[in-house]
Write a protein that holds these residues in place. Structure first.
Motif, PDB file in Angstrom:
ATOM      1  N   ASN A   1      27.364  47.575  48.830  1.00  0.00           N
ATOM      2  CA  ASN A   1      26.311  47.996  47.897  1.00  0.00           C
ATOM      3  C   ASN A   1      25.743  46.748  47.226  1.00  0.00           C
ATOM      4  OD1 ASN A   1      26.538  51.229  47.375  1.00  0.00           O
ATOM      5  ND2 ASN A   1      28.527  50.348  47.922  1.00  0.00           N
ATOM      6  N   ALA A   2      24.494  46.453  47.499  1.00  0.00           N
ATOM      7  CA  ALA A   2      23.888  45.217  46.998  1.00  0.00           C
ATOM      8  C   ALA A   2      23.920  45.139  45.479  1.00  0.00           C
ATOM      9  CB  ALA A   2      22.450  45.110  47.505  1.00  0.00           C
ATOM     10  N   TRP A   3      23.777  46.250  44.790  1.00  0.00           N
ATOM     11  CA  TRP A   3      23.714  46.257  43.327  1.00  0.00           C
ATOM     12  C   TRP A   3      25.034  45.835  42.684  1.00  0.00           C
ATOM     13  CZ3 TRP A   3      27.323  49.252  40.989  1.00  0.00           C
ATOM     14  CH2 TRP A   3      27.862  50.314  41.735  1.00  0.00           C
ATOM     15  N   ALA A   4      26.135  45.917  43.430  1.00  0.00           N
ATOM     16  CA  ALA A   4      27.450  45.614  42.854  1.00  0.00           C
ATOM     17  C   ALA A   4      27.756  44.121  42.821  1.00  0.00           C
ATOM     18  CB  ALA A   4      28.547  46.346  43.628  1.00  0.00           C
ATOM     19  N   LYS A   5      26.985  43.308  43.560  1.00  0.00           N
ATOM     20  CA  LYS A   5      27.266  41.870  43.607  1.00  0.00           C
ATOM     21  C   LYS A   5      27.134  41.251  42.216  1.00  0.00           C
ATOM     22  CE  LYS A   5      25.820  41.201  48.416  1.00  0.00           C
ATOM     23  NZ  LYS A   5      24.861  40.517  49.318  1.00  0.00           N
ATOM     24  N   ASN A   6      28.142  40.445  41.866  1.00  0.00           N
ATOM     25  CA  ASN A   6      28.156  39.782  40.562  1.00  0.00           C
ATOM     26  C   ASN A   6      28.959  38.500  40.704  1.00  0.00           C
ATOM     27  OD1 ASN A   6      28.729  38.945  37.879  1.00  0.00           O
ATOM     28  ND2 ASN A   6      28.501  41.040  37.136  1.00  0.00           N
ATOM     29  N   ALA A   7      28.298  37.384  40.475  1.00  0.00           N
ATOM     30  CA  ALA A   7      28.943  36.074  40.663  1.00  0.00           C
ATOM     31  C   ALA A   7      30.129  35.881  39.724  1.00  0.00           C
ATOM     32  CB  ALA A   7      27.917  34.960  40.446  1.00  0.00           C
ATOM     33  N   GLU A   8      30.170  36.628  38.629  1.00  0.00           N
ATOM     34  CA  GLU A   8      31.262  36.483  37.673  1.00  0.00           C
ATOM     35  C   GLU A   8      32.546  37.170  38.139  1.00  0.00           C
ATOM     36  OE1 GLU A   8      29.957  38.025  33.970  1.00  0.00           O
ATOM     37  OE2 GLU A   8      28.315  36.596  33.732  1.00  0.00           O
ATOM     38  N   ILE A   9      32.439  37.998  39.176  1.00  0.00           N
ATOM     39  CA  ILE A   9      33.598  38.773  39.633  1.00  0.00           C
ATOM     40  C   ILE A   9      34.163  38.117  40.892  1.00  0.00           C
ATOM     41  CG2 ILE A   9      34.429  41.032  40.357  1.00  0.00           C
ATOM     42  CD1 ILE A   9      31.926  42.214  38.951  1.00  0.00           C
ATOM     43  N   SER A  10      35.335  37.551  40.792  1.00  0.00           N
ATOM     44  CA  SER A  10      35.949  36.834  41.912  1.00  0.00           C
ATOM     45  C   SER A  10      36.809  37.762  42.766  1.00  0.00           C
ATOM     46  CB  SER A  10      36.827  35.695  41.389  1.00  0.00           C
ATOM     47  OG  SER A  10      37.941  36.221  40.670  1.00  0.00           O
ATOM     48  N   ASP A  11      37.072  37.340  43.989  1.00  0.00           N
ATOM     49  CA  ASP A  11      37.973  38.083  44.864  1.00  0.00           C
ATOM     50  C   ASP A  11      39.365  38.174  44.240  1.00  0.00           C
ATOM     51  OD1 ASP A  11      36.216  38.748  46.804  1.00  0.00           O
ATOM     52  OD2 ASP A  11      37.038  37.477  48.369  1.00  0.00           O
ATOM     53  N   ARG A  12      39.766  37.109  43.574  1.00  0.00           N
ATOM     54  CA  ARG A  12      41.083  37.111  42.922  1.00  0.00           C
ATOM     55  C   ARG A  12      41.152  38.217  41.877  1.00  0.00           C
ATOM     56  NH1 ARG A  12      43.720  32.172  39.302  1.00  0.00           N
ATOM     57  NH2 ARG A  12      45.565  33.346  38.638  1.00  0.00           N
ATOM     58  N   ARG A  13      40.092  38.387  41.103  1.00  0.00           N
ATOM     59  CA  ARG A  13      40.078  39.427  40.083  1.00  0.00           C
ATOM     60  C   ARG A  13      40.173  40.818  40.707  1.00  0.00           C
ATOM     61  NH1 ARG A  13      41.807  38.853  35.547  1.00  0.00           N
ATOM     62  NH2 ARG A  13      40.259  37.471  34.587  1.00  0.00           N
ATOM     63  N   LEU A  14      39.511  41.015  41.848  1.00  0.00           N
ATOM     64  CA  LEU A  14      39.568  42.303  42.538  1.00  0.00           C
ATOM     65  C   LEU A  14      40.978  42.585  43.041  1.00  0.00           C
ATOM     66  CD1 LEU A  14      36.256  42.124  44.602  1.00  0.00           C
ATOM     67  CD2 LEU A  14      36.624  43.242  42.402  1.00  0.00           C
ATOM     68  N   ASP A  15      41.649  41.542  43.534  1.00  0.00           N
ATOM     69  CA  ASP A  15      43.032  41.692  43.992  1.00  0.00           C
ATOM     70  C   ASP A  15      43.955  42.013  42.823  1.00  0.00           C
ATOM     71  OD1 ASP A  15      42.222  41.145  46.562  1.00  0.00           O
ATOM     72  OD2 ASP A  15      42.813  39.038  46.499  1.00  0.00           O
ATOM     73  N   GLU A  16      43.724  41.351  41.685  1.00  0.00           N
ATOM     74  CA  GLU A  16      44.544  41.611  40.496  1.00  0.00           C
ATOM     75  C   GLU A  16      44.371  43.049  40.026  1.00  0.00           C
ATOM     76  OE1 GLU A  16      44.614  37.170  38.376  1.00  0.00           O
ATOM     77  OE2 GLU A  16      43.036  38.623  37.872  1.00  0.00           O
ATOM     78  N   LEU A  17      43.145  43.530  40.055  1.00  0.00           N
ATOM     79  CA  LEU A  17      42.902  44.911  39.659  1.00  0.00           C
ATOM     80  C   LEU A  17      43.603  45.887  40.593  1.00  0.00           C
ATOM     81  CD1 LEU A  17      41.493  47.147  38.041  1.00  0.00           C
ATOM     82  CD2 LEU A  17      39.488  46.849  39.515  1.00  0.00           C
ATOM     83  N   MET A  18      43.502  45.635  41.893  1.00  0.00           N
ATOM     84  CA  MET A  18      44.138  46.541  42.846  1.00  0.00           C
ATOM     85  C   MET A  18      45.653  46.548  42.677  1.00  0.00           C
ATOM     86  SD  MET A  18      43.809  48.831  45.062  1.00  0.00           S
ATOM     87  CE  MET A  18      42.075  48.737  45.454  1.00  0.00           C
ATOM     88  N   LEU A  19      46.243  45.371  42.467  1.00  0.00           N
ATOM     89  CA  LEU A  19      47.690  45.316  42.242  1.00  0.00           C
ATOM     90  C   LEU A  19      48.071  46.036  40.952  1.00  0.00           C
ATOM     91  CD1 LEU A  19      48.780  41.719  43.331  1.00  0.00           C
ATOM     92  CD2 LEU A  19      49.639  43.893  44.213  1.00  0.00           C
ATOM     93  N   ASP A  20      47.239  45.897  39.940  1.00  0.00           N
ATOM     94  CA  ASP A  20      47.493  46.579  38.677  1.00  0.00           C
ATOM     95  C   ASP A  20      47.524  48.093  38.882  1.00  0.00           C
ATOM     96  OD1 ASP A  20      47.686  46.914  35.797  1.00  0.00           O
ATOM     97  OD2 ASP A  20      45.587  47.515  35.856  1.00  0.00           O
ATOM     98  N   ILE A  21      46.589  48.600  39.646  1.00  0.00           N
ATOM     99  CA  ILE A  21      46.523  50.036  39.929  1.00  0.00           C
ATOM    100  C   ILE A  21      47.741  50.486  40.730  1.00  0.00           C
ATOM    101  CG2 ILE A  21      45.253  51.820  41.197  1.00  0.00           C
ATOM    102  CD1 ILE A  21      42.677  50.282  40.456  1.00  0.00           C
ATOM    103  N   LEU A  22      48.065  49.746  41.787  1.00  0.00           N
ATOM    104  CA  LEU A  22      49.167  50.139  42.666  1.00  0.00           C
ATOM    105  C   LEU A  22      50.522  50.000  41.981  1.00  0.00           C
ATOM    106  CD1 LEU A  22      47.901  48.515  45.985  1.00  0.00           C
ATOM    107  CD2 LEU A  22      47.996  50.962  45.465  1.00  0.00           C
ATOM    108  N   ASN A  23      50.693  48.958  41.185  1.00  0.00           N
ATOM    109  CA  ASN A  23      51.980  48.740  40.518  1.00  0.00           C
ATOM    110  C   ASN A  23      52.256  49.780  39.439  1.00  0.00           C
ATOM    111  OD1 ASN A  23      52.632  46.492  42.050  1.00  0.00           O
ATOM    112  ND2 ASN A  23      51.833  45.027  40.563  1.00  0.00           N
ATOM    113  N   GLY A  24      51.192  50.334  38.859  1.00  0.00           N
ATOM    114  CA  GLY A  24      51.381  51.337  37.812  1.00  0.00           C
ATOM    115  C   GLY A  24      51.558  52.742  38.350  1.00  0.00           C
ATOM    116  N   GLY A  25      50.879  53.062  39.448  1.00  0.00           N
ATOM    117  CA  GLY A  25      50.909  54.431  39.950  1.00  0.00           C
ATOM    118  C   GLY A  25      50.028  55.334  39.107  1.00  0.00           C
ATOM    119  N   ASN A  26      49.905  56.575  39.538  1.00  0.00           N
ATOM    120  CA  ASN A  26      49.010  57.505  38.842  1.00  0.00           C
ATOM    121  C   ASN A  26      49.471  57.732  37.404  1.00  0.00           C
ATOM    122  OD1 ASN A  26      46.679  59.249  39.144  1.00  0.00           O
ATOM    123  ND2 ASN A  26      48.092  60.947  38.820  1.00  0.00           N
ATOM    124  N   PHE A  27      48.611  57.377  36.440  1.00  0.00           N
ATOM    125  CA  PHE A  27      48.919  57.490  35.009  1.00  0.00           C
ATOM    126  C   PHE A  27      50.226  56.789  34.637  1.00  0.00           C
ATOM    127  CE2 PHE A  27      46.366  61.633  35.310  1.00  0.00           C
ATOM    128  CZ  PHE A  27      45.190  60.973  34.984  1.00  0.00           C
TER     129      PHE A  27
END
Length: 405
Positions: free
Chosen positions: A280-306
């Protein structure tokens, strides 16, 4: 990221958006399914590994197959209850709108792929008491009395029938911005649309209000106990259904006004990287790094639902977000903890809020209460160091989202 996490994400992405079929060769299938259950995406994952599991372990297959069909029964019951809610409110002349669960399921390739929980619905304040009476008339009992201040009240009829009647949503900030968001949420009922399945109908939000509600829901839980993979799937299928060209036309101006545009971008980029969501072209943002996306995904997976995988999540809240608002600012975790404690004291003791010179008295009382809990064993102190480190990491992730700014 562990290999089990990676294959789970690959399976979920394949089930939602297709592409190259993932290979589970060499993986422990029951371990994948166990993780899928913790993330509340079991119904998405099990059909993909069912045949392989049946050959490898008939015993494990029987166990997980029973869970799968239990989920189907729960989903079917939930769908029918949405129809029951629609008939009840329509016949009672109470305007309403479903929130979250089934409203999100409507955007999936098949609504049954989305595991369901409670029946959540929004009712205007002038109709709130009458709607509650209608719900009670079909056998539900209120889990708490309504004092007019709660965000929602819960009703229970049996283990599969839990309804939450909302007057507003969690996670809305205080102040002028919060007032603007509440005014917008109040339009959800009048702008709602009728969704009809084969054997029932219910009212769901229009695209804009559903997107706004999802972002508020994610912001609320993400900055406290955490969200699960299911919530990210909800966002992925929604964004895909809206389309890359239409999304910014519908959302950009308003989400920037509410301070939620960057959150929408980050969630979308995470879905593109880890769940096969088309670009999605609108989602591109130079301030958002691949590392940050990985950190977010790990945060979600490590916590589990709620946060069901890590009970420390509930201890971390006071170091991450502002009490009652789920907003995240630039305070250090120590300063945030003091700020949270002060707000808690002001909330419990109106006299201290009025005469702030008495604040040390409140501190002493709270510290004494905490010490008592430690001494009696009702509060554990172990793993505090790792909890604080995790809280600092999570706070850094959420600060980058610039929530409500």
């Amino acid at each position: 990221m562990t290999s089990e996490y990676s294959i789970l994400l690959d399976i979920v992405g394949y089930r939602l958006f297709g592409g190259t079929k993932p290979s589970t060769e060499g993986f422990d299938i029951p371990e994948i399914l166990s993780e899928a259950k913790k993330q509340t995406v079991f119904s998405l994952v099990f059909p993909f590994v069912r045949d392989e599991l049946k050959k490898a372990s008939p015993k494990a297959f029987a166990e997980y197959n029973e869970i799968f069909y239990g989920n189907i029964m729960k989903n079917t019951s939930n769908h029918m209850q949405h129809g029951e809610l629609h008939r009840l409110m329509t016949e009672g002349s109470v305007p309403y709108c479903v929130l979250k669960g089934y409203a999100s399921a409507c955007y999936y390739p098949d609504p049954n792929l989305r595991e369901m929980g409670d029946v959540d619905f929004l009712v205007g304040e002038k109709d709130f008491e009458r709607a509650a009476s209608l719900v009670k008339s079909i056998g539900f009992a209120a889990e708490q009395e309504d004092n007019g201040k709660q965000i929602h009240i819960g009703f229970r009829r049996d283990s599969l029938s839990v309804w939450e009647q909302h007057r507003s949503l969690n996670g809305i900030p205080e102040g002028e911005l919060g007032d603007k968001i509440r005014l917008e949420i109040a339009k959800t009922i009048e702008t709602s649309r009728l969704f009809s399945a084969e054997d029932f109908s219910c009212r769901i939000p229009d695209d804009f209000h559903h997107g706004l509600i999802m972002l508020l829901h994610v912001a609320s839980h993400l900055t406290s106990e955490g969200i699960g993979l299911r919530h990210l799937c909800d966002w992925a299928v929604f964004v895909n259904k809206i389309g890359s060209d239409a999304f910014p036309k519908i959302f950009e101006q308003e989400l920037k006004r509410f301070g939620l545009w960057k959150l929408a971008q980050i969630l979308t980029l995470a879905c593109e990287k880890h769940l096969r969501l088309p670009k999605n072209a609108w989602a591109k943002n130079a301030e958002i790094s691949d590392r940050r996306l990985d950190e977010l995904m790990l945060d979600i997976l490590n916590g589990g639902n709620f946060g069901k995988k890590d009970m420390n999540r509930y201890r971390e809240i006071k170091y991450i977000s502002n009490r009652g608002e789920h907003t995240v600012d630039d305070k250090s975790i120590a300063t945030q903890a003091v700020s949270t404690l002060n707000k808690k004291i002001y909330s419990k003791h109106k006299i201290i809020k009025k005469y702030k010179i008495l604040l040390p008295v409140g501190w002493a009382a709270e510290i004494g209460k905490y010490a008592s809990l430690l001494l009696t064993g009702r509060r554990k102190s172990e793993n505090t160091s790792s909890m604080l480190k995790e809280a600092a990491t999570r706070k850094s992730i959420y600060q980058s989202m610039e929530l409500f700014k």
